[in-house]
Write an enzyme that holds these catalytic residues in place. Structure first.
Site, PDB file in Angstrom:
ATOM      1  N   ASP A 197     -10.118  -4.965  -3.937  1.00 34.70           N
ATOM      2  CA  ASP A 197      -9.493  -3.938  -3.092  1.00 34.70           C
ATOM      3  C   ASP A 197     -10.333  -2.662  -3.157  1.00 34.70           C
ATOM      4  OD1 ASP A 197      -7.826  -2.004  -1.915  1.00 34.70           O
ATOM      5  OD2 ASP A 197      -6.004  -2.979  -2.655  1.00 34.70           O
ATOM      6  N   SER A 206       0.832  -1.202   0.000  1.00 34.74           N
ATOM      7  CA  SER A 206       0.000   0.000   0.000  1.00 34.74           C
ATOM      8  C   SER A 206       0.875   1.265   0.000  1.00 34.74           C
ATOM      9  CB  SER A 206      -0.959  -0.036   1.192  1.00 34.74           C
ATOM     10  OG  SER A 206      -1.966   0.934   1.063  1.00 34.74           O
ATOM     11  N   HIS A 225      -7.758  -5.538   0.054  1.00 33.39           N
ATOM     12  CA  HIS A 225      -6.580  -4.720   0.281  1.00 33.39           C
ATOM     13  C   HIS A 225      -5.597  -5.372   1.254  1.00 33.39           C
ATOM     14  CE1 HIS A 225      -4.307  -1.035   0.012  1.00 33.39           C
ATOM     15  NE2 HIS A 225      -4.309  -0.879   1.325  1.00 33.39           N
TER      16      HIS A 225
END
Length: 249
Positions: free
Chosen positions: A197, A101, A227
């Site tokens: 996600d 991320s 995610h």
């Protein structure tokens, strides 16, 4: 579990870390926004690396986990400085950088800062430029005004308590953007992205793949992965990607 160790950085921050000695290249895990080094992916990769006799490093950015500082006081540039400090003080030789991320953005910034150290890169739901393309682009006029008057806005999260997004984070992020200028990744790169996600879109993953240049880049889309990307099959895919970029050298 070994006790947490701390690094005092040139900026006066105290970073918590866990380091496993072993053969190179060193695998380093860069976590996401408000995540810490005790997350499933970071700890799983440590166990995997230790079983292989591979050197490994995980750490907390300032304002995260056990490190000093408050999250609300930090920004992308601060966490980039933390990453460079940890890499410089705690590792030697080639690196395999794994960024999740926001850690994917940090991995790309590290590639710009010290490309000669990086032997391979794996990103998981990489979120480059999210302060501009995610936050700022979606802010209402009222939220933009709140940044000016209050200095921050609160944003809900699907995964934890609300994020406090400060004016400083937005403004600093604009100085760290990687999708507006050439982004050369002269080493093997594997981008991993789940189609379910809700924090980072598949469009972001494709944009990154299209924008970056390099001799060996691949994007793997995983249907229905979210995610977190941290169930058993996803963890196996991360292992495979790390092995792949190491073997490509």
């Amino acid at each position: 579990m070994a006790a947490t160790t701390f690094l005092e950085t040139p900026r006066g921050r105290r970073l918590a870390f866990h380091k496993s000695d072993g053969a190179g290249p060193t695998v380093i895990f860069l976590g996401g926004l408000k995540s810490d080094m005790e997350g499933t992916k970071a700890v799983h990769l440590e166990d995997w690396a230790r079983a292989r006799g591979q050197a490994y490093l995980r750490f907390d950015y300032s304002g995260h986990g056990e490190s000093s500082g408050r999250f609300e006081e930090g920004c992308i540039g601060d966490w980039h400085e933390d990453t460079v400090a940890a890499v410089s003080a705690l590792t030697e030789g080639p690196l395999i950088v794994v960024g999740s991320s926001m850690g994917g953005w940090q991995a790309l910034l590290l590639a710009r800062a010290m490309p000669e150290r990086i032997a391979g890169m794996v990103t998981i739901a990489a979120a480059p430029d999210f302060t501009e393309d995610g936050y700022w682009a979606s802010f209402t006029d009222e939220q933009k005004q709140a940044l000016e008057t209050v200095g921050h806005v609160e944003l809900p999260s699907d995964y934890m308590e609300p994020y406090i997004i400060t004016k400083r984070m937005i403004e600093d992020g604009r100085t760290r953007l990687v999708l507006r200028s050439p982004l050369n990744l002269p080493f093997p790169v594997r981008f991993l992205q789940g189609t379910a996600d809700t924090a980072v879109s598949t469009e972001t993953a494709v944009r990154l793949l299209d924008h970056a240049s390099g001799p060996d880049m691949r994007l793997l889309l995983v249907k229905d992965a979210d995610h977190r990307f941290s169930d058993g099959p996803c963890l196996g895919l991360i292992e495979d990607a790390v092995r792949d970029v190491m073997g490509a050298n």
